[in-house]
Design a protein around this motif. Structure first.
Motif, mmCIF file in Angstrom:
data_model
loop_
_atom_site.group_PDB
_atom_site.id
_atom_site.type_symbol
_atom_site.label_atom_id
_atom_site.label_comp_id
_atom_site.label_asym_id
_atom_site.label_seq_id
_atom_site.Cartn_x
_atom_site.Cartn_y
_atom_site.Cartn_z
ATOM 1 N N ALA A 350 72.801 69.310 38.643
ATOM 2 C CA ALA A 350 73.347 70.327 37.733
ATOM 3 C C ALA A 350 74.816 70.545 38.038
ATOM 4 C CB ALA A 350 72.568 71.626 37.876
ATOM 5 N N SER A 351 75.621 70.561 37.018
ATOM 6 C CA SER A 351 77.057 70.729 37.193
ATOM 7 C C SER A 351 77.435 72.193 37.198
ATOM 8 C CB SER A 351 77.804 70.004 36.061
ATOM 9 O OG SER A 351 79.182 70.300 36.101
ATOM 10 N N GLU A 352 78.401 72.534 38.039
ATOM 11 C CA GLU A 352 78.891 73.914 38.092
ATOM 12 C C GLU A 352 79.545 74.304 36.783
ATOM 13 O OE1 GLU A 352 82.521 75.806 40.443
ATOM 14 O OE2 GLU A 352 80.921 75.223 41.804
ATOM 15 N N ARG A 353 80.146 73.321 36.107
ATOM 16 C CA ARG A 353 80.823 73.608 34.856
ATOM 17 C C ARG A 353 79.850 73.802 33.701
ATOM 18 N NH1 ARG A 353 85.500 75.547 34.678
ATOM 19 N NH2 ARG A 353 86.010 74.472 32.731
ATOM 20 N N ALA A 354 78.553 73.461 33.947
ATOM 21 C CA ALA A 354 77.577 73.609 32.868
ATOM 22 C C ALA A 354 77.276 75.068 32.580
ATOM 23 C CB ALA A 354 76.285 72.879 33.227
ATOM 24 N N GLY A 355 77.730 75.947 33.460
ATOM 25 C CA GLY A 355 77.502 77.370 33.265
ATOM 26 C C GLY A 355 76.470 77.916 34.208
ATOM 27 N N GLY A 356 76.597 79.191 34.530
ATOM 28 C CA GLY A 356 75.647 79.815 35.438
ATOM 29 C C GLY A 356 76.052 79.613 36.888
ATOM 30 N N VAL A 357 75.634 80.572 37.710
ATOM 31 C CA VAL A 357 75.966 80.502 39.134
ATOM 32 C C VAL A 357 74.716 80.447 39.994
ATOM 33 C CG1 VAL A 357 78.167 81.685 38.846
ATOM 34 C CG2 VAL A 357 76.088 83.027 39.238
ATOM 35 N N GLY A 358 73.557 80.340 39.375
ATOM 36 C CA GLY A 358 72.325 80.235 40.152
ATOM 37 C C GLY A 358 71.686 81.568 40.481
ATOM 38 N N LEU A 359 72.100 82.627 39.802
ATOM 39 C CA LEU A 359 71.517 83.945 40.055
ATOM 40 C C LEU A 359 70.622 84.425 38.917
ATOM 41 C CD1 LEU A 359 74.281 86.139 41.739
ATOM 42 C CD2 LEU A 359 72.039 85.580 42.644
ATOM 43 N N GLY A 360 70.663 83.748 37.783
ATOM 44 C CA GLY A 360 69.928 84.232 36.615
ATOM 45 C C GLY A 360 68.431 84.315 36.837
ATOM 46 N N LEU A 361 67.815 83.224 37.312
ATOM 47 C CA LEU A 361 66.374 83.233 37.527
ATOM 48 C C LEU A 361 65.985 84.107 38.707
ATOM 49 C CD1 LEU A 361 65.521 79.471 36.867
ATOM 50 C CD2 LEU A 361 65.256 81.430 35.326
ATOM 51 N N ALA A 362 66.852 84.197 39.716
ATOM 52 C CA ALA A 362 66.576 85.098 40.838
ATOM 53 C C ALA A 362 66.528 86.545 40.370
ATOM 54 C CB ALA A 362 67.639 84.921 41.928
ATOM 55 N N LEU A 363 67.402 86.905 39.439
ATOM 56 C CA LEU A 363 67.377 88.258 38.884
ATOM 57 C C LEU A 363 66.112 88.489 38.060
ATOM 58 C CD1 LEU A 363 71.087 88.764 37.773
ATOM 59 C CD2 LEU A 363 69.900 89.861 39.667
ATOM 60 N N VAL A 364 65.645 87.471 37.349
ATOM 61 C CA VAL A 364 64.412 87.615 36.572
ATOM 62 C C VAL A 364 63.246 87.945 37.496
ATOM 63 C CG1 VAL A 364 62.770 86.403 35.097
ATOM 64 C CG2 VAL A 364 65.215 86.109 34.724
ATOM 65 N N ARG A 365 63.132 87.226 38.613
ATOM 66 C CA ARG A 365 62.039 87.514 39.548
ATOM 67 C C ARG A 365 62.178 88.904 40.150
ATOM 68 N NH1 ARG A 365 59.444 83.267 43.590
ATOM 69 N NH2 ARG A 365 58.273 82.981 41.651
ATOM 70 N N SER A 366 63.397 89.311 40.514
ATOM 71 C CA SER A 366 63.593 90.646 41.092
ATOM 72 C C SER A 366 63.231 91.729 40.082
ATOM 73 C CB SER A 366 65.042 90.812 41.557
ATOM 74 O OG SER A 366 65.350 89.908 42.593
ATOM 75 N N ILE A 367 63.621 91.540 38.832
ATOM 76 C CA ILE A 367 63.285 92.522 37.794
ATOM 77 C C ILE A 367 61.778 92.577 37.583
ATOM 78 C CG2 ILE A 367 63.506 93.040 35.337
ATOM 79 C CD1 ILE A 367 66.362 91.872 35.493
ATOM 80 N N ALA A 368 61.124 91.415 37.580
ATOM 81 C CA ALA A 368 59.670 91.392 37.407
ATOM 82 C C ALA A 368 58.973 92.118 38.549
ATOM 83 C CB ALA A 368 59.184 89.948 37.321
ATOM 84 N N LEU A 369 59.424 91.904 39.776
ATOM 85 C CA LEU A 369 58.808 92.570 40.928
ATOM 86 C C LEU A 369 59.016 94.075 40.873
ATOM 87 C CD1 LEU A 369 59.682 90.058 43.808
ATOM 88 C CD2 LEU A 369 57.474 90.389 42.675
ATOM 89 N N ARG A 370 60.186 94.521 40.422
ATOM 90 C CA ARG A 370 60.433 95.964 40.325
ATOM 91 C C ARG A 370 59.553 96.615 39.259
ATOM 92 N NH1 ARG A 370 64.838 98.297 43.099
ATOM 93 N NH2 ARG A 370 63.994 100.210 42.230
ATOM 94 N N HIS A 371 59.017 95.823 38.337
ATOM 95 C CA HIS A 371 58.119 96.333 37.308
ATOM 96 C C HIS A 371 56.667 95.950 37.576
ATOM 97 C CE1 HIS A 371 62.010 96.650 35.229
ATOM 98 N NE2 HIS A 371 61.435 97.557 34.447
ATOM 99 N N GLN A 372 56.347 95.619 38.846
ATOM 100 C CA GLN A 372 54.997 95.219 39.246
ATOM 101 C C GLN A 372 54.502 94.012 38.451
ATOM 102 O OE1 GLN A 372 55.478 98.847 38.685
ATOM 103 N NE2 GLN A 372 56.143 98.652 40.807
ATOM 104 N N GLY A 373 55.411 93.130 38.102
ATOM 105 C CA GLY A 373 55.067 91.923 37.374
ATOM 106 C C GLY A 373 55.359 90.675 38.194
ATOM 107 N N ARG A 374 55.326 89.528 37.536
ATOM 108 C CA ARG A 374 55.594 88.258 38.211
ATOM 109 C C ARG A 374 56.084 87.252 37.181
ATOM 110 N NH1 ARG A 374 50.179 89.325 38.097
ATOM 111 N NH2 ARG A 374 48.814 87.858 36.969
ATOM 112 N N VAL A 375 56.706 86.176 37.686
ATOM 113 C CA VAL A 375 57.231 85.128 36.826
ATOM 114 C C VAL A 375 57.044 83.795 37.536
ATOM 115 C CG1 VAL A 375 59.581 85.335 37.752
ATOM 116 C CG2 VAL A 375 59.228 84.370 35.465
ATOM 117 N N HIS A 376 56.757 82.759 36.747
ATOM 118 C CA HIS A 376 56.622 81.422 37.306
ATOM 119 C C HIS A 376 57.015 80.398 36.251
ATOM 120 C CE1 HIS A 376 52.703 81.885 35.239
ATOM 121 N NE2 HIS A 376 52.735 80.564 35.108
#
Length: 398
Positions: A350-376
């Motif tokens: 994955a290229s750095e110039r393709a966009g994103g810094v690698g935090l998007g999916l990590a934030l999704v999991r953190s948000i899911a956990l804060r709402h007693q949910g999960r993601v896979h």
């Protein structure tokens, strides 16, 4: 003496042992006193029982016959009533036996009873100490572990033995220590990766500014600088949000009833994704801006890698609301489907110039956990990847 008292006050097992010995000694004294009182009371209140007697002289000649009964009192006393009308009273008193010169003085009454109590107390003390010491040894291990943990050794754990309260305390300490260690490691990783990610757009901005000073800038330079500034702003925003989500005590927004179908329709319209919402009403209790951020991150990730249509499917799955964001991209290797939710992790190639810094999916999991949910992540039947987000359903407003 003071040092001895200080030792007893600082050592829990010594205090418990002393309490056990004291209670046993007091119990022995009370039992002895109660026994004596009960025996005297029985002698004084015993109901007289008449018995038939035959009175003979030393030659065996019958003198008379009648009845005898005991008279209540502190000393043994008997009343004889013969058939000829004569009555006699017999009182028996005890005289102290001559002292046994052959026995040691500490075995003679009353010292013998005192020594018996002393021997029993010593036996109890010697028997109770190892038991109490063994019970509280695990507390000392826990105390030393807490001390080492407080000194900075976050990897320390306490061995769990048994199923009692001490074992439960050890398990809770281990769970808390693991959580703290994970948070510290996460923050260290976040700081290290953030510093690395910040260098790239800053370097590009610096190069652009230097070109502005030395040559006539092309129109694309201003666009590039604005793009890098926007990337910096996004990175700082995601780092701050990740830190707030890790801190459970931080207020993350107003909790309210959120309509997932309406929220998904707005986000799908923004990126041109297809929405399949079914007929069920899907409402969850949560922070609307965080749930929107989670869905937007999944859609941005799908748009970044998809080579075809993006589909969002909303369904009821038991007591959970299930949101599926599916793309037609290269997919995610099965061995990396958990690692993609780690902060700053990018798929190989994955290229750095393709966009994103690698935090998007990590934030999704953190948000899911804060709402007693999960993601896979799982495979998409039509090719590509499918991200599944599950959140607890709420049928009515809180």
């Amino acid at each position: 003496m003071r040092s001895l008292l200080r030792l007893f006050s600082q050592r829990l097992h010594l205090r418990i042992w002393l309490a056990v010995v004291s209670v046993v000694a007091l119990l022995m004294l009370l039992v002895g006193w109660a026994w004596r009182v009960a025996a005297e009371y029985h002698l004084q209140t015993a109901t007289p029982v008449a018995r038939n007697i035959l009175l003979r002289d030393t030659k065996g000649v019958l003198i008379g016959h009648g009845t005898a009964q005991r008279v209540p009192g502190p000393t043994p006393t008997f009343q004889f009533q013969l058939d000829n009308g004569q009555s006699y009273r017999l009182e028996m008193t005890t005289s102290p036996p001559p002292p046994d010169k052959t026995a040691a003085f500490w075995l003679r009454p009353p010292l013998g009873f005192v020594w018996m109590l002393g021997v029993v107390g010593l036996a109890v003390a010697l028997g109770a100490f190892p038991v109490v010491r063994r019970l509280l040894k695990r507390l000392q291990v826990l105390q030393r572990s807490v001390q080492r943990f407080g000194e900075g050794n976050l990897s320390i754990r306490v061995p769990v033995q048994g199923d009692d309260e001490v074992a439960d305390l050890s398990r809770q300490f281990n769970a808390a220590a693991s959580r703290i260690e994970a948070l510290v490691q996460s923050h260290k990783s976040l700081l290290a990766n953030a510093s690395h990610e910040l260098r790239s757009p800053l370097t590009r901005i610096r190069m652009g500014l230097e070109l502005l000073d030395t040559a006539q800038p092309a129109p694309a330079f201003r666009t590039e600088i604005l793009h890098n500034i926007a990337e910096l702003d996004q990175l700082v925003d995601e780092i701050l949000l990740a830190s707030r989500l890790d801190a459970l005590e931080v207020d993350i927004g107003t909790v309210e009833l959120v309509d997932l179908i309406g929220l998904a329709a707005e986000e799908c319209a923004r990126v041109g994704a297809d929405l399949d919402a079914g007929t069920d009403t899907l409402e969850v209790v949560g922070v609307a801006k965080l749930l929107r951020r989670a869905l937007r991150n999944l859609l941005e990730n799908a748009r970044r890698y998809s080579q075809g249509d993006i589909t969002v499917v909303l369904r009821r799955h038991g007591d959970m609301a299930q949101v599926e964001v599916c793309d037609q991209g290269p997919g995610v290797p099965e061995a990396l489907r958990e690692r993609i939710f780690e902060p700053f992790f990018r798929l190989p190639g994955a290229s750095e110039r393709a966009g994103g810094v690698g935090l998007g999916l990590a934030l999704v999991r953190s948000i899911a956990l804060r709402h007693q949910g999960r993601v896979h992540c799982q495979d998409h039947l039509g090719g590509g990847a499918c991200f599944v987000l599950r959140l607890p359903l709420q049928t009515s407003a809180p």
